[in-house]
Design a protein around this motif. Structure first.
Motif, short mmCIF file in Angstrom:
data_model
loop_
_atom_site.label_atom_id
_atom_site.label_comp_id
_atom_site.label_asym_id
_atom_site.label_seq_id
_atom_site.Cartn_x
_atom_site.Cartn_y
_atom_site.Cartn_z
N CYS A 166 4.23 9.13 35.39
CA CYS A 166 4.55 7.78 35.88
C CYS A 166 5.20 6.95 34.77
O CYS A 166 4.88 7.10 33.59
N VAL A 364 13.20 7.67 48.69
CA VAL A 364 12.90 8.37 47.44
C VAL A 364 13.35 7.54 46.23
O VAL A 364 12.69 7.53 45.18
N ALA A 365 14.46 6.82 46.37
CA ALA A 365 14.94 5.98 45.27
C ALA A 365 13.91 4.93 44.88
O ALA A 365 13.73 4.63 43.68
N LYS A 368 11.14 6.77 42.98
CA LYS A 368 11.56 7.23 41.65
C LYS A 368 11.37 6.14 40.59
O LYS A 368 11.32 6.45 39.39
N LYS A 369 11.28 4.90 40.98
CA LYS A 369 11.00 3.83 40.03
C LYS A 369 9.67 4.06 39.33
O LYS A 369 9.46 3.63 38.20
N PRO A 372 10.05 9.06 37.82
CA PRO A 372 11.48 9.37 37.74
C PRO A 372 11.82 10.84 38.02
O PRO A 372 12.96 11.14 38.41
N GLU A 373 10.85 11.75 37.81
CA GLU A 373 11.12 13.18 38.05
C GLU A 373 11.28 13.51 39.53
O GLU A 373 11.78 14.60 39.88
N LEU A 374 10.83 12.63 40.42
CA LEU A 374 10.87 12.91 41.85
C LEU A 374 12.31 13.07 42.33
O LEU A 374 13.18 12.26 42.01
N GLU A 375 12.54 14.10 43.13
CA GLU A 375 13.86 14.34 43.70
C GLU A 375 13.76 14.42 45.21
O GLU A 375 12.69 14.67 45.77
N ASP A 378 12.06 17.27 46.80
CA ASP A 378 10.60 17.38 46.59
C ASP A 378 9.81 16.83 47.77
O ASP A 378 8.57 16.92 47.75
#
Length: 446
Positions: A166, A364-365, A368-369, A372-375, A378
């Motif tokens: 995180c 998802v954007a 990602k805040k 950040p690794e989240l794509e 996923d």
């Protein structure tokens, strides 16, 4: 991990003990009796907690609970995130704050005594922008005033120690926040109620309330009818009907307001191989300009991770998908001035939410805040829930107790719980005490 193994073992033990304690729910086609001292309408977590509390206080009363579905806790209770909230968000000294803190403590104690599995996995509330840090500090001060256990302010290093993946400027850690399966909690409440002599009827969709005179004396009682079913009678009735709270109250002659307007929350699921990205609950700092909380990471008792939810207007009270439309529900909501005024006040945020509902990349954007690794690869689409949002005619969200009674003797014998303070599942045992106290005063029980 050991926490997951213990939870799995506890779940098996709980399932066995619940099976021993629970009698079969009765499809109403074969009623055990037709006459009761008290009838409770609504088999969600609040109705069941209330039934359990009143049966405990008044063991001599003959009490039944009716539910329109074939199973209990099917709607709001069975579709929520499963979080046990600690009580950080609410104004110090407010009833909501007191009920949440008290309710969480009561729920943990109840789960320990009844063997209901839970995980005290904690929560971090993360400020991802400098502008959010003052609001985070105010939230921390508020939580401390509410006597929330174990709160800590964290810098980035401290945040990384709890949630390694995180990112943020600062955070609050709430170790007392947990997760539980509220459907399992509800089934346990039902088992308690039945063990105290209460009767639960499913498939009983209430359609009418009538005041009738009892044949054996000059007293009156309420006849509660369901579609295509025999009726039940009771001296008093309490309704806890969630998504249908306004309609059931109107059957007794109550005001149509506050109106229930349904809002759907869609969750995403982390694919199993990426659940390591979050260990506990990761929440945003609430935006005072938006009426709902915002997206977050929420672990589940089964080991999965939910992401979300969004908050979009639902086209049906039981509209769990984007394609679910009930024309009657939709026209009723659109015809209500309160919804139109809410939409006017928050049109931009509402449009953004609707866009993110169909565009996963935008959802998802936001997530990602925090991680950040989240794509996009996923996540997959997950379950949805519908929130029974009470709205007044001016477009204000109603998030406190609303008890209601209609004029006349029918009204004197009925108590409608039109709305209960959020988070109602966490606070269910404490809220049930308030409802039982209110019922005692209203119905002059001794």
């Amino acid at each position: 991990d050991m926490m997951g193994l213990r939870a799995s073992m506890n779940a098996k033990t709980f399932a066995y003990s619940l099976a021993k304690r629970t009698t079969l729910l009765s499809n109403f086609s074969v009623p055990f009796s037709t006459s009761y001292d008290l009838l409770i309408v609504g088999g969600g977590i609040l109705g069941l907690a209330t039934a359990r509390e009143i049966a405990t206080r008044y063991p001599a009363k003959k009490i039944a609970l009716v539910e329109k579905e074939s199973e209990l806790a099917k709607h709001q209770t069975g579709h929520n995130s499963g979080v046990i909230h600690a009580g950080i968000y609410y104004a110090p000294g407010s009833l909501k704050a007191k009920l949440c803190v008290k309710g969480a403590n009561m729920l943990y104690d109840y789960c320990d005594r009844r063997g209901v599995p839970y995980k005290r996995c904690g929560k971090v509330i993360v400020a991802t922008e400098d502008s959010e840090v003052p609001r985070l500090q105010a939230l921390y001060d508020r939580g401390r005033q509410n006597n929330v256990k174990g709160l800590r302010l964290l810098d980035l290093k401290g945040l990384k120690e709890i949630e390694p993946h995180c990112q943020g400027k600062a955070a609050i850690h709430s170790p007392h926040t947990g997760i539980v399966d509220y459907s399992a909690v509800s089934r346990s409440y039902a088992a308690d109620f039945q063990s105290l002599g209460g009767q639960v009827y499913t498939n009983f969709d209430v359609s009418k309330f009538n005041l009738i005179k009892k044949s054996d004396n000059n007293d009156h009682c309420i006849q509660v009818s369901a579609r295509d079913k025999a009726a039940l009678t009771a001296r008093h009735v309490i309704t806890c009907c969630g998504l249908y709270a306004d309609r059931i109250a109107q059957l007794c002659g109550c005001s149509p307001e506050p109106k229930i307007v349904p809002f759907r929350g869609d969750y995403l699921l982390l694919v199993p191989e990426k659940t390591y990205l979050a260990k506990g609950n990761i929440y945003p700092v609430p935006d005072p300009n938006f009426p709902f909380l915002g997206v977050h990471f929420t672990p589940r008792m089964d080991g999965s991770m939910w992401l979300g939810p969004n908050a979009v207007f639902a086209f049906a009270r039981e509209g769990y998908t984007m394609k679910s439309v009930n024309v009657s529900d939709l026209l009723e909501s659109l015809g209500y001035s309160g919804l139109r005024k809410l939409a006017f006040k928050h049109w931009k945020a509402g449009a953004d939410e609707m866009y993110r509902a169909v565009n996963l990349a935008k959802q998802v954007a936001l997530l990602k805040k925090f991680v950040p690794e989240l794509e996009l690869s996923d996540v997959i689409r997950g379950p949805s829930g519908v929130r029974a949002q009470a709205l007044d005619r001016d477009g204000n969200l109603v998030d406190d107790f609303v008890f209601d009674q209609s004029p006349g003797e029918l009204g004197e014998r009925t108590l409608h719980v039109r709305n209960a303070p959020s988070p109602a599942a966490t606070s269910s045992l404490a809220i049930a005490q308030v409802i039982a106290d209110k019922s005692t005063d209203t119905f002059k029980w001794t």
